[in-house]
Design an enzyme around this catalytic site. Structure first.
Site, short mmCIF file in Angstrom:
data_model
loop_
_atom_site.label_atom_id
_atom_site.label_comp_id
_atom_site.label_asym_id
_atom_site.label_seq_id
_atom_site.Cartn_x
_atom_site.Cartn_y
_atom_site.Cartn_z
N GLU A 1 -8.17 -8.25 -91.75
CA GLU A 1 -7.80 -6.86 -91.51
C GLU A 1 -8.48 -6.38 -90.24
O GLU A 1 -9.70 -6.48 -90.09
CB GLU A 1 -8.18 -5.95 -92.68
CG GLU A 1 -7.79 -4.50 -92.39
CD GLU A 1 -7.66 -3.64 -93.63
OE1 GLU A 1 -7.79 -2.40 -93.48
OE2 GLU A 1 -7.43 -4.17 -94.72
N GLU B 1 -14.30 -4.73 -87.35
CA GLU B 1 -14.43 -3.30 -87.05
C GLU B 1 -15.49 -3.13 -85.96
O GLU B 1 -16.34 -4.02 -85.78
CB GLU B 1 -14.83 -2.56 -88.34
CG GLU B 1 -15.05 -1.07 -88.22
CD GLU B 1 -13.83 -0.33 -87.71
OE1 GLU B 1 -13.86 0.01 -86.51
OE2 GLU B 1 -12.89 -0.09 -88.48
N ASP C 1 -14.43 -7.03 -81.22
CA ASP C 1 -13.10 -6.85 -80.65
C ASP C 1 -12.12 -7.85 -81.27
O ASP C 1 -12.28 -9.06 -81.13
CB ASP C 1 -13.25 -7.06 -79.14
CG ASP C 1 -11.95 -7.05 -78.37
OD1 ASP C 1 -10.88 -7.15 -78.97
OD2 ASP C 1 -12.03 -6.94 -77.13
N ASP D 1 -4.69 3.65 -84.27
CA ASP D 1 -4.65 4.78 -83.36
C ASP D 1 -3.31 4.78 -82.63
O ASP D 1 -2.95 3.79 -81.99
CB ASP D 1 -5.80 4.64 -82.36
CG ASP D 1 -6.14 5.94 -81.66
OD1 ASP D 1 -5.19 6.69 -81.35
OD2 ASP D 1 -7.32 6.21 -81.45
N LYS E 1 -0.10 10.00 -76.18
CA LYS E 1 0.24 10.38 -74.81
C LYS E 1 0.89 9.20 -74.10
O LYS E 1 0.40 8.07 -74.17
CB LYS E 1 -1.00 10.85 -74.06
CG LYS E 1 -1.58 12.15 -74.62
CD LYS E 1 -2.88 12.53 -73.94
CE LYS E 1 -2.65 12.88 -72.49
NZ LYS E 1 -3.88 13.40 -71.86
N ASP F 1 1.34 6.56 -90.01
CA ASP F 1 1.90 7.86 -90.41
C ASP F 1 2.37 8.64 -89.19
O ASP F 1 2.61 9.84 -89.28
CB ASP F 1 0.87 8.67 -91.21
CG ASP F 1 -0.41 8.95 -90.43
OD1 ASP F 1 -0.58 8.38 -89.34
OD2 ASP F 1 -1.24 9.74 -90.91
N LYS G 1 -6.28 8.56 -100.76
CA LYS G 1 -6.09 9.96 -101.16
C LYS G 1 -5.54 10.79 -100.02
O LYS G 1 -4.77 11.73 -100.23
CB LYS G 1 -7.40 10.55 -101.67
CG LYS G 1 -8.51 10.66 -100.64
CD LYS G 1 -9.76 11.30 -101.24
CE LYS G 1 -10.88 11.42 -100.20
NZ LYS G 1 -12.10 12.03 -100.78
N PHE G 2 -5.88 10.44 -98.78
CA PHE G 2 -5.38 11.19 -97.63
C PHE G 2 -3.90 10.89 -97.39
O PHE G 2 -3.13 11.78 -97.03
CB PHE G 2 -6.21 10.85 -96.40
CG PHE G 2 -7.67 11.15 -96.57
CD1 PHE G 2 -8.13 12.46 -96.56
CD2 PHE G 2 -8.58 10.13 -96.77
CE1 PHE G 2 -9.47 12.75 -96.73
CE2 PHE G 2 -9.92 10.41 -96.95
CZ PHE G 2 -10.37 11.72 -96.93
#
Length: 277
Positions: free
Chosen positions: A109, A134, A161, A183, A187, A219, A257-258
C-alpha cells in the site's frame, strides 16, 4: 468530502482525503523536467514529487512505536525522516522468518496515512503479507503501534518514496498495489504531480505479478476520470469492470468513517481495479 491541497501558489495545503491529521497522500517522487536532461543540468535536477510532507503532531503511542524495541520488527528502515531505502530490494524477503513465509500473497500500500484501514485489512487477511510505505513519521509510528498491539505478524512498514522503492524491486514481485485517496493535485499546473500517469504506471506495472492488481480509489471526480483515461489506455493493464467503468468498492477495502460521512452528504467515491495482462 474533505479538503485537498488548496489553490494558493505557495503549495501549502490543507489535509487531504479522510480529514486525517496525516493525509493519505502518494508517497512517491517522479521524473525530472523534460528540459533538464543534459549532463550539466543533472547537477540541478528538480524532482517532481507526488507527495508533500506536512508537519503534524506525533502522539505518545506513535513516538513509542518508533523508539521502543518491541515494535522494531515492523519498521524496515526506521530513520526518523531520512527515508533511506538503501538495501531494500526484496519485499518478500522481509517475511522470510514470519509465519506466512516469503511466498505468501503480497500487498503493497502506497501512502497509508495513519494506517487504520491498512491495519484493518492486514488483520482481516492474516495469510497475506502487507507492506505499507509512507513518508509521515507520525503515521508510520501509529501504524506500527496498532500492528504491535494487535500482534500482527504479516505487516512491515517502510519510510520513504514509493516510486524509488518500486524501481529497486524485481519485476513480477507484488500481487497487489494499493493507492487509496491519493492527493489529487487539482490545479492544472500541478497535474504532473499526480501519481497516476503513464510514466509512473510503467514503474508500477513492472513490479506486479502476472494477473496482479493495481487498486486505486478517490473522492475527487476529476481525478477519478483522469485515472480512468490513463489506465484504460495503458498497455498491459485491463480494467476489471470493463473499459470506461468504475468498480464497486470491494469488501476488502474498509470504508472509513470520513468516507461514510461524505457519502451521506452526497459525495462520490470511485474505485478502479486493473489487472496485469
Amino acid at each position: 468530502m474533505s479538503q485537498h491541497p488548496d489553490s494558493n501558489d505557495n503549495l501549502t495545503s490543507t489535509p487531504t482525503t479522510d480529514e486525517q491529521t496525516l493525509t493519505n497522500v502518494d508517497t512517491a517522487s517522479a521524473d525530472v523536467d523534460d528540459n533538464q536532461s543534459t549532463p550539466a543540468a543533472d547537477k540541478h535536477i528538480r524532482i517532481v514529487n507526488t507527495f508533500m510532507k506536512r508537519r503534524t503532531h506525533m502522539n505518545k503511542n506513535a513516538e513509542l512505536a518508533l523508539t521502543a524495541p518491541e515494535f522494531a520488527d515492523y519498521l524496515v528502515n526506521n530513520s526518523f525522516g531520512d527515508g533511506d531505502l538503501t538495501g531494500i530490494h526484496d519485499l518478500r524477503a522481509l517475511f522470510a522468518d514470519s509465519p506466512n513465509g516469503s511466498d505468501a500473497p503480497l500487498t503493497l500500500e502506497i501512502g497509508f496515512g495513519l494506517g487504520d484501514s491498512f491495519i484493518e485489512m492486514a488483520a482481516a487477511e492474516p495469510a497475506r503479507n502487507f507492506v505499507g510505505i509512507e513518508v509521515h513519521e507520525p503515521g508510520i509510528g501509529k501504524c506500527a503501534y496498532m500492528a504491535g498491539t494487535q500482534g500482527l505478524r504479516n505487516v512491515k512498514i517502510i519510510n520513504g518514496d514509493a516510486i524509488q522503492l518500486l524501481k529497486q524491486l524485481p519485476e513480477n514481485h507484488i500481487d497487489r498495489i494499493q493507492l487509496y485517496f491519493p492527493d489529487p493535485w487539482q490545479k492544472k499546473r500541478h497535474y504532473k504531480r499526480r501519481f497516476v500517469s503513464p510514466e509512473r504506471m510503467a514503474i508500477v506495472t513492472r513490479s506486479l505479478t502476472q494477473g496482479g492488481w493495481f487498486h486505486t480509489a478517490t473522492d475527487w471526480e476529476h481525478y477519478a476520470f483522469w485515472m480512468l483515461e490513463v489506465l484504460d489506455n495503458f498497455a498491459g493493464l485491463t480494467n476489471q469492470a470493463g473499459a470506461g467503468n468504475f468498480i464497486d468498492r470491494p469488501d476488502f477495502r474498509p470504508m472509513t468513517k470520513f468516507e461514510r460521512r461524505g457519502i451521506a452528504r452526497g459525495h462520490g467515491v470511485w474505485d478502479l481495479i486493473y489487472s496485469k495482462d
